[in-house]
Motif scaffolding. Structure first.
Motif: not given
Length: 211
Positions: A132-138, A62-68, A186-194, A181-182
């Motif tokens: 796009g087709e960046s290596e990390t996004a793919v 759920a956090l991954r989805a919210a982060s994206v 798209w996300m980072r450890p310890g982040q607090r989302l709105p 994802a990190e």
């Protein structure tokens, strides 16, 4: 609220040798904070480990989805990308809410974790579409799909949420999806989302999350 579940803020905490990272977050429509999962003392350690596995994976997905969702919003992605990512995030949060508010049940909990992971994979596709087709996004999208497939196997007829090998594979796939994802930003450890609305939660929709 069913006995065995207590209210409080959701927090992912490290566990096991392949621990999922720790994140703090909240969601709410009014706002409402999702309950912290507190089970009655389980019958044995294996049951407790299984319950933690499904709960932690559902929270992480759920956090991954919210982060994206927040990633594509911040970068002003096209409207249809933001809409689809937002929808995926809400579905994942709804699946987590069902797991959090229901009595412990390995099969049902594993299906909630599966649904959260499937929604996170849909969000990841929107992340890749924007980046796009960046290596990390793919790689992040591929890892999210892998986590969804592993969660589905753990919840499937062969596993029913109690197969240790399938649950371990799903835990490892989720951890890999988080790491990817990190790396994609798209996300980072310890982040607090709105705070983010989970949308409408009809009894029919909530029941569907268990199947």
């Amino acid at each position: 609220m069913v006995a065995g579940r207590r209210a409080g803020a959701v927090r992912l905490t490290p566990r096991g040798s392949r621990a999922l990272p720790s994140y703090v977050w909240s969601v709410g429509a009014r706002p409402v904070t999702l309950p912290l999962i507190r089970h009655e003392p389980p019958a044995d350690r294996e049951t407790a480990r299984t319950e933690r596995s499904h709960a932690a994976r559902a929270k992480s997905a759920a956090l991954r989805a919210a982060s994206v969702c927040h990633h594509v919003e911040r970068h002003e992605a096209p409207e249809h990308v933001v809409w689809k990512a937002t929808h995926a995030a809400r579905v994942s949060l709804q699946a987590l809410a069902v797991l959090s508010e229901s009595a412990p049940d390995p099969a049902a909990d594993s299906r909630c974790a599966r649904n959260a992971a499937a929604a996170a994979a849909q969000a990841a596709q929107m992340g890749q579409l924007h980046d796009g087709e960046s290596e990390t996004a793919v790689a992040a999208c591929r890892a999210a799909l892998g986590a969804s497939q592993a969660a589905s196997a753990a919840a499937g007829r062969a596993g029913l949420g109690v197969d240790e090998a399938l649950n371990t594979a799903a835990d490892e796939a989720e951890a890999a999806a988080v790491a990817a994802a990190e790396r994609a930003g798209w996300m980072r450890p310890g982040q607090r989302l709105p705070e983010m609305s989970a949308g409408l939660r009809s009894p029919e929709l909530m029941a569907m999350m268990h199947f």
